[in-house]
Motif scaffolding. Structure first.
Motif, PDB file in Angstrom:
ATOM      1  N   GLU A 198       3.906   9.450   9.797  1.00 45.87           N
ATOM      2  CA  GLU A 198       4.794   8.327   9.503  1.00 45.87           C
ATOM      3  C   GLU A 198       5.845   8.378  10.619  1.00 45.87           C
ATOM      4  OE1 GLU A 198       5.809   7.334   5.446  1.00 45.87           O
ATOM      5  OE2 GLU A 198       4.570   8.981   4.739  1.00 45.87           O
TER       6      GLU A 198
ATOM      7  N   HIS B  15       6.965  -0.369   6.770  1.00 47.31           N
ATOM      8  CA  HIS B  15       6.418   0.673   5.895  1.00 47.31           C
ATOM      9  C   HIS B  15       5.383   0.110   4.915  1.00 47.31           C
ATOM     10  CE1 HIS B  15       7.494   4.896   5.106  1.00 47.31           C
ATOM     11  NE2 HIS B  15       6.931   4.687   3.935  1.00 47.31           N
TER      12      HIS B  15
ATOM     13  N   HIS C 105       1.467   1.702  -0.738  1.00 47.99           N
ATOM     14  CA  HIS C 105       1.901   2.715  -1.698  1.00 47.99           C
ATOM     15  C   HIS C 105       1.219   2.546  -3.052  1.00 47.99           C
ATOM     16  CE1 HIS C 105       5.619   4.914   0.021  1.00 47.99           C
ATOM     17  NE2 HIS C 105       4.894   4.459   1.013  1.00 47.99           N
TER      18      HIS C 105
ATOM     19  N   HIS D  49      -0.958   2.411   4.728  1.00 45.22           N
ATOM     20  CA  HIS D  49       0.183   2.981   4.024  1.00 45.22           C
ATOM     21  C   HIS D  49       0.611   2.118   2.839  1.00 45.22           C
ATOM     22  CE1 HIS D  49       2.966   6.221   3.649  1.00 45.22           C
ATOM     23  NE2 HIS D  49       4.024   5.455   3.664  1.00 45.22           N
TER      24      HIS D  49
ATOM     25  N   TYR E 261       6.389  12.888   7.789  1.00 40.79           N
ATOM     26  CA  TYR E 261       7.237  12.066   8.662  1.00 40.79           C
ATOM     27  C   TYR E 261       7.400  12.712  10.033  1.00 40.79           C
ATOM     28  CZ  TYR E 261       8.534   8.931   4.901  1.00 40.79           C
ATOM     29  OH  TYR E 261       8.501   7.995   3.909  1.00 40.79           O
TER      30      TYR E 261
END
Ligand SMILES: [Zn+2]
Length: 488
Positions: free
Chosen positions: A410, A242, A128, A126, A440
């Motif tokens: 997520e 995250h 970004h 993950h 999510y």
């Protein structure tokens, strides 16, 4: 003790063959598998850094074109074999790869190794600041498929007798729940023109912030693999964060996941053959922004380095808690496909969305809440979606006393904490963005509070999906636990 009736417990119900064997030759029955069992492990890294620039990096609301890579991106694989079961854990530097791409990579790897595709847990970190992989990015897609498959094949090719251990240690100061209740009158309208109870990334103003809407999971879990001579071979880590970010603009990066893998060998006195990997945990509502803490400014990439170093230190503290690396662990893995129902907007919501999308008047557009037209388009897309259901893959793994779950969302931290608490195993790791990425996955309680992650278009499936998947995973863990007692 062999031959005593107590060594033939009711678990033999489903193992009539073995039971028969016990009666005929009692010495072979329960003790043989352990004596014969010798874990083997192999690990490998394959560089998957794109070679063509500029290219878009998905992961933000606005487009972000990368002109180069700040640091390399990788697929990292760990293959384990207990003589009966073989399985692979793979971590890929990407925002979130879809099941179609991953299934393609898995079937190539299966063709070369004989490893069943159901025994491969491939997760995205993950980051970004990774490349896009969709149909428009042909070369990236092929590079990813090939790279992931190659990492498994290479790790499989390196299988050697090994010992394994697992533990965890907390790093609480780099995880923050990003959903907050705000002080009275401070909540802005959401894109649908309504008031949520909580806001994602609410800033740092003490006059606005009230309190966070959920907990964090501070633990860094580790799976440590050594050769029989105690040479570090691989480390699989997991943290519910995250990503970190804070990169120079336009540069691709593996974020702290890559930096962790780079610094980890120094913590373990390992050489260049050592493969460290950091998987993402349940971080749908957790990030590295200190909402209630003052943090000094950082230069680009500095916060990534800081978090990676602290994570590597913490992984080392966890490693030190492992009493004994074992060579005789039994492996097990189960995969289920679960159907989830897509959320549908009401007729009223579709009508409102259509009006918002149709707006052309500049003044009227300026009065709309932030992202109103984006989410209006999401509502219309959800209404027009031809499919009713989404089929997702979930997985559970047993590595001796350790369990690993894979969830293709997520995933919110509450789900990870619940699985860890209710798992029949002493230690459980929950890997998010595993075998797919379907938006999510808030819990039903968090759905009630609203906020970015619950909005239709950010979230796609029924509001109790996390409960369904949790119960399914607990059942799977139960199966693995029961199966373990028969294979001891
Ligand atoms: Zn994200």
């Amino acid at each position: 003790m062999v031959g005593q009736p107590t060594v033939v417990p009711p678990l033999m119900k489903s193992l009539s063959l073995l039971f028969t064997c016990c009666l005929i030759v009692p010495v072979c029955a329960v003790s043989a598998p352990i004596a014969a069992r010798q874990l083997r492990a192999g690990a490998a890294v394959v560089d998957i850094t794109p070679t063509e620039f500029p290219q878009n990096m998905p992961g933000g609301f606005a487009g972000n074109m990368a002109t180069k890579a700040h640091d390399p991106l990788h697929a990292r694989a760990l293959v384990l074999d207990d003589g009966t079961t073989k399985l692979a854990l793979v971590v890929v530097d990407n925002l979130g790869l879809g099941p179609d791409l991953l299934d393609e990579a898995k079937s190539i790897a299966a063709g070369s190794t004989g490893l069943p595709v159901e025994n491969m847990l491939v997760s995205s970190t993950h980051t970004h600041t990774g490349p896009s992989w969709g149909p428009k990015n042909g070369s990236n897609r092929q590079q990813l498929v090939t790279g992931i498959a190659e990492s498994i094949v290479k790790a499989f090719g390196g299988l050697q007798p090994a010992a394994i251990g697992a533990s965890s240690h907390p790093l609480p100061d780099e995880v923050f729940n990003r959903r907050w209740y705000l002080k009275q009158g401070k909540m802005p309208l959401n894109p649908f023109g309504k008031l949520d109870s909580v806001k994602m990334n609410p800033g740092n103003d003490p006059n606005v912030l009230d309190h966070p809407a959920g907990p964090t999971d501070p633990d860094i879990s580790v799976i440590s693999v050594q050769t029989l001579k105690k040479k570090p071979l691989a480390l699989y880590a997991n943290y519910s964060l995250h990503y970190v970010g804070g990169l120079p603009k336009g540069e691709m990066s593996a974020d702290y996941f890559g930096e962790f893998a780079r610094v980890a060998p120094s913590r373990f006195g390992a050489d260049e053959t050592f493969v460290a990997m950091m998987s993402n945990g349940t971080s749908g509502d957790i990030n590295n922004i200190p909402f209630n803490v003052i943090r000094p400014p950082r230069e680009p990439f500095e916060q990534i380095r800081i978090v990676a170093q602290k994570a590597a230190d913490t992984a080392w503290f966890a490693f030190r808690k492992i009493e004994k690396h074992r060579t005789d662990v039994s492996l097990g893995m189960v995969q289920r496909k679960v159907d989830l129902v897509y959320r549908r907007p009401s007729e009223e919501q579709v009508a409102e969305a259509s009006q918002i999308v149709a707006l052309k008047d500049k003044d009227a557009l300026e009065k709309l809440p932030l992202l109103a037209q984006n989410y209006a388009r999401n509502v219309i897309a959800a209404a027009n979606r031809p499919e009713e259901k989404l089929t997702v893959q979930i997985q559970a793994i047993r590595i001796g006393d350790l369990a690993v779950c894979g969830v293709p969302f997520e995933t919110f931290v509450q789900t990870g904490l619940e699985l860890k608490k209710r798992s029949p195993f002493p230690q459980t790791i929950v890997v998010g963005l595993a075998n797919g990425r379907h938006g999510y996955l808030p819990t039903p309680e968090q759905h009630k509070l609203g906020g970015y992650e619950t909005w239709l278009g950010t979230n796609y499936v029924q509001e109790d999906a996390s409960s369904i998947l949790t119960e399914q995973l607990l059942e799977m863990l139960g199966e693995l636990k029961a199966d373990e007692s028969t294979s001891r």
